[in-house]
Scaffold this active site. Structure first.
Site, short mmCIF file in Angstrom:
data_model
loop_
_atom_site.label_atom_id
_atom_site.label_comp_id
_atom_site.label_asym_id
_atom_site.label_seq_id
_atom_site.Cartn_x
_atom_site.Cartn_y
_atom_site.Cartn_z
N SER A 105 0.83 -1.21 0.00
CA SER A 105 0.00 0.00 0.00
C SER A 105 0.87 1.26 0.00
O SER A 105 1.62 1.50 -0.94
CB SER A 105 -0.96 -0.05 1.20
OG SER A 105 -1.91 0.98 1.13
N ASP A 158 -9.15 -2.87 -6.28
CA ASP A 158 -8.76 -2.06 -5.13
C ASP A 158 -9.61 -0.80 -4.99
O ASP A 158 -9.68 0.01 -5.91
CB ASP A 158 -7.28 -1.68 -5.27
CG ASP A 158 -6.60 -1.46 -3.94
OD1 ASP A 158 -7.24 -0.88 -3.04
OD2 ASP A 158 -5.43 -1.84 -3.81
N HIS A 201 -7.46 -5.25 -1.34
CA HIS A 201 -6.27 -4.54 -0.87
C HIS A 201 -5.55 -5.27 0.27
O HIS A 201 -4.33 -5.15 0.41
CB HIS A 201 -6.69 -3.14 -0.40
CG HIS A 201 -5.56 -2.21 -0.14
ND1 HIS A 201 -4.88 -1.56 -1.15
CD2 HIS A 201 -4.98 -1.81 1.03
CE1 HIS A 201 -3.94 -0.79 -0.63
NE2 HIS A 201 -3.97 -0.94 0.69
#
Length: 468
Positions: free
Chosen positions: A168, A417, A445
């Site tokens: 991320s 996502d 995610h």
């Protein structure tokens, strides 16, 4: 723009100890400059744990094996790294001969953590904002490179570079690293972090709001009864809390707007069910008692970690401010106010009854000014937050020209996502020379935690196999 070779100072290193999972762990403390452009000035401390796979040899040896390092770049921003025994990287990467380094980024975990009281030691809102300007990805990468130079100073040349694994926000850090200090990198893995290189907060939110709307529709398709239940809960919050909100146990306030931030879960595995569980719980409270119980209010207040990871709110929009002249200026609120499904962001909104049969839509990974009016810890940082929101003197996060001639192997996973749009990720990947991407619409995610076997299988196939 090449980074100056500042070297961290190793303050202390613990004796290795065993933890479950056959891991041999060390604790390390480093000292780095607060401002890397002033290496002789104020310093701050960073904490890390390293881990290797423990093997009890038949014959003991005094030789020290110098394994190449794999640095984990944590998501967020604002959250510390997990303990080695809790990291999926320990289970999937250490068998390949790496030494895993879990470094708490400055301001997080045990590394000079940011909170209202630690910021108060700095001074007023302006001093605090100036301090926090040194906690973005550009500085975090400089910290990482300084630690690498420290740890590998006695390594042979072929082992001085290290590998990185960015989840991320850690993927965004990876691209900053590739832009300004590629000489320190052997290879990079990225999961759910191929963020846009040159789109500011407004452009990013215009896309991610649409992904969030899709997840809301999936939620109400699965739980159509929650359309009414959520509006009933919202009306009760307004009734019980008035204009201010329902008091929460630690000093925060539950408002309709804060309730709507539960949609942050929608981008994660099991997130839709987690939000539904809150709705069952709140509805049950109202049915049985006419008020929300302390246990429910406590769970809502702790959800999201707003008060314990303030960097996430303070520096979230600045993550998208890719260079000088770009400011957040509460872009998530401004963009959302113009979207039909998010009327509740408008000051003129008259409440749930104005929606008729339409549902209330939850927000996603968006930060709003009301976080600093409803979260007990963030209330103390409101002035600082507004200064940061209006600041536009941020250094560049990426060097697109350098990424276009990149020579470091990069292996990435891009998902279905809600936080890092797959379409924008595809554009970013096209601008990084040599990157290999596994793209899927069946992982979310949080796949690194929720479905690690699938993620590592595909990433390592990209690394070990050939396309031609």
């Amino acid at each position: 723009m090449k980074m100056a070779p500042v070297i961290a100072r190793l303050v202390s290193k613990s004796k290795p100890y065993l933890v479950p999972g056959k891991l041999l762990v060390k604790e390390l403390w480093f000292e780095v400059p607060l401002n890397h452009s002033k290496p002789e000035g104020q310093t701050i401390k960073l904490f890390a744990r390293s881990a290797i796979k423990y093997e009890r040899p038949i014959v003991e040896s005094t030789e020290v094996a110098q394994r190449p390092y794999l640095l984990f770049l944590q998501g967020g921003p604002g959250f510390g790294t997990p303990a080695p025994q809790d990291s999926t990287l320990s289970r999937h990467m250490l068998d390949r001969g790496y030494e895993l380094l879990l470094l708490d980024q400055r301001g997080t975990g045990f590394s000079s953590p940011i909170s209202a009281n630690t910021l108060a030691r700095i001074g007023g809102p302006q001093e605090q904002a100036d301090y926090l300007k040194l906690f973005r990805a550009d500085t975090l990468v400089k910290d990482s490179e300084a630690v690498r130079l420290c740890l590998t100073k006695d390594f042979p040349p072929e082992k001085k570079k290290w590998s990185t694994f960015g989840q991320s926000f850690g993927g965004m850090m990876t691209m900053t690293y590739l832009s300004f200090a590629p000489q320190g990198l052997r290879e990079c893995f990225i999961t759910g972090g191929l963020a846009s290189l040159d789109k500011g907060p407004e452009e990013v939110y215009q896309v991610t709001y649409q992904r969030t709307i899709e997840r809301n529709k999936a939620y109400y398709s699965k739980f159509p009864q929650d359309v009414k239940a959520i509006k009933d809960i919202a009306e009760k919050i307004q009734e019980l809390g008035g204009e201010k909100g329902v008091p929460l146990p630690a000093g925060g306030l539950l408002t309709v707007r804060r309730l709507m931030t539960l949609g942050l879960h929608f981008g994660m595995d099991g997130g839709i069910d987690a939000v539904h569980n809150y709705i069952i719980r709140m509805s049950a409270d109202l049915d049985q008692f006419g008020v929300f119980t302390r246990a429910t209010l406590n769970a809502l207040e702790q959800d999201g970690g707003w008060d314990v990871a303030p960097i996430y709110t303070l520096l979230h929009e600045p993550c998208w401010c890719y260079g000088p002249g770009v400011a957040g200026r509460w872009a998530a609120e401004r963009v959302g106010q113009g979207i039909e499904e998010y009327q509740w962001l408008q000051n003129s909104w008259s409440g749930p009854s104005s929606l008729g049969d339409r549902p209330l839509f939850f927000s996603g990974e968006m930060i709003y000014p009301f976080h600093f009016e409803t979260c007990s810890e963030l209330i103390k940082m409101k002035g600082t937050a507004h200064i940061l929101a209006n600041y536009d003197g941020w250094p560049s996060l990426y060097d697109i020209e350098q990424l276009g001639k990149n020579e470091v192997p990069v292996y990435a996973a891009s998902y279905n996502d809600m936080y890092v749009d797959a379409g924008l990720a595809r554009v970013t990947a096209s601008r990084i020379k040599g990157i290999k991407v596994f793209e899927t619409n069946v992982l979310l995610h949080s796949a690194l935690r929720a479905k690690p076997d699938e993620v590592f299988r595909e990433l390592l196939a990209l690394r070990d196999d050939t396309l031609y």
